[in-house]
Enzyme design. Structure first.
Site, PDB file in Angstrom:
ATOM      1  CG  ASN A   1       0.448  11.132  -0.688  1.00 31.32           C
ATOM      2  OD1 ASN A   1       0.970  11.314  -1.781  1.00 31.32           O
ATOM      3  ND2 ASN A   1      -0.863  11.056  -0.536  1.00 31.32           N
ATOM      4  CB  THR A   2       3.335   9.477   5.124  1.00 30.48           C
ATOM      5  OG1 THR A   2       2.625  10.714   5.016  1.00 30.48           O
ATOM      6  CG2 THR A   2       4.350   9.586   6.244  1.00 30.48           C
TER       7      THR A   2
ATOM      8  CG  ASP B   1      -1.850   1.177   1.303  1.00 29.62           C
ATOM      9  OD1 ASP B   1      -2.027   1.846   0.272  1.00 29.62           O
ATOM     10  OD2 ASP B   1      -2.404   1.434   2.392  1.00 29.62           O
TER      11      ASP B   1
ATOM     12  CG  ASP C   1      -7.622   6.048   5.519  1.00 33.04           C
ATOM     13  OD1 ASP C   1      -6.804   6.213   6.440  1.00 33.04           O
ATOM     14  OD2 ASP C   1      -7.422   5.281   4.559  1.00 33.04           O
TER      15      ASP C   1
ATOM     16  N   GLY D   1      -8.766   7.709  -5.656  1.00 35.88           N
ATOM     17  CA  GLY D   1      -7.501   7.030  -5.396  1.00 35.88           C
ATOM     18  C   GLY D   1      -7.695   5.552  -5.109  1.00 35.88           C
TER      19      GLY D   1
ATOM     20  CG  ASP E   1      -5.853   5.822  -0.808  1.00 34.25           C
ATOM     21  OD1 ASP E   1      -6.379   6.189  -1.879  1.00 34.25           O
ATOM     22  OD2 ASP E   1      -5.460   6.628   0.062  1.00 34.25           O
TER      23      ASP E   1
ATOM     24  CB  THR F   1      -0.783  11.683   4.341  1.00 34.46           C
ATOM     25  OG1 THR F   1       0.169  10.662   4.637  1.00 34.46           O
ATOM     26  CG2 THR F   1      -0.061  12.975   4.028  1.00 34.46           C
TER      27      THR F   1
ATOM     28  CB  ILE G   1       5.920   1.871   0.928  1.00 34.46           C
ATOM     29  CG1 ILE G   1       6.193   2.967  -0.097  1.00 34.46           C
ATOM     30  CG2 ILE G   1       5.540   0.566   0.215  1.00 34.46           C
ATOM     31  CD1 ILE G   1       7.438   2.708  -0.944  1.00 34.46           C
TER      32      ILE G   1
END
Length: 253
Positions: free
Chosen positions: A9-10, A6, A129, A106, A108, A132, A12
């Site tokens: 942005n911050t 997954d 969620d 997105g 996610d 970020t 993996i």
């Protein structure tokens, strides 16, 4: 076994599922400056450190909101496990009505909505969620995607405050004892935690008024457990929600 990646942005997140549960998870900082070879070394060392039997992995899936990292991670999973990873996209089977999925949604959030509808098919569901970005994704009981709202995440907000002010300190996010802080750290915690709890509650209430129904509200993301006590309307909290959505999509396809 399934290996899931997954790409956020911050971080993996790499996770290994043995068919029953997630047995291993790892977090790697999302750095677009790293080469594919650098990520290969990192992934390989993490797997070796946990003594993972790579030969048992026969499926791989990738969700990414960072296009510049997608190919690198995809190639490294193939290199490590000798399987072709499935990359989450709108063209895959998700259990959702495909014609209602927004073109810019997105991957996610697609995973979040797919798993929410799969686990609660008789409810209209909102997934909050705490990542970020703070995202609110809603799916109707017929599998249609109602829509999404996006705000800066808790850590994004507090980092922006720290980076844009001369005297305010970087502060650990936890529930304060009071909404009326008497020093900088207490004041930031009060504003962030109670403020974001109010934001989430207001978004749930506003969405319910617009849809004309009560929503079943599911929470996930890194800080979902931290803020949960301040938001009574959260019906379930599951830090594995997005990963479970990845597994679901892998199973469906």
């Amino acid at each position: 076994m399934l290996i899931a990646a997954d790409i956020g942005n911050t971080n993996i997140v790499l996770a290994l599922h043995d068919g029953t549960s997630w047995v291993r998870t790892w977090r790697v900082y999302s750095d677009q400056r790293k080469t594919g070879d650098e990520y290969y070394v990192i992934f390989r060392s993490l797997l070796e450190d946990r003594d993972v039997d790579i030969s048992r992995v026969d499926r791989a899936i990738v969700s990414s909101v960072v296009p510049n990292l997608t190919t690198s991670v995809q190639r490294n999973l193939k290199r490590l496990f000798d399987v072709e990873p499935l990359v989450v996209s709108h063209s895959l089977k998700t259990g959702l009505k495909r014609d209602t999925i927004p073109s810019e949604l997105g991957s996610d959030l697609l995973c979040n909505l797919a798993y929410a509808h799969h686990t609660h098919p008789d409810d209209d569901v909102m997934v909050v969620d705490f990542g970020t970005a703070l995202t609110f994704s809603t799916v109707r009981r017929d599998g249609g995607v109602a829509g999404v709202a996006i705000a800066p995440g808790l850590i994004t907000g507090v980092n922006a405050l720290f980076g844009s002010t001369a005297q305010l300190p970087q502060t650990e996010l936890r529930i304060p004892d009071t909404a009326l802080g008497r020093n900088s750290e207490e004041s930031i915690r009060a504003g962030m935690m109670y403020g974001y709890a109010g934001l989430v509650s207001a978004m749930i209430e506003t969405s319910e008024k617009e849809l004309g129904c009560r929503l079943f509200v599911m929470a996930t993301g890194g800080l979902c457990r931290t803020i949960e006590p301040l938001i009574p309307r959260l019906d379930s909290v599951d830090k594995w929600h997005t990963l479970n959505g990845l597994k679901l999509i892998s199973d469906l396809n």
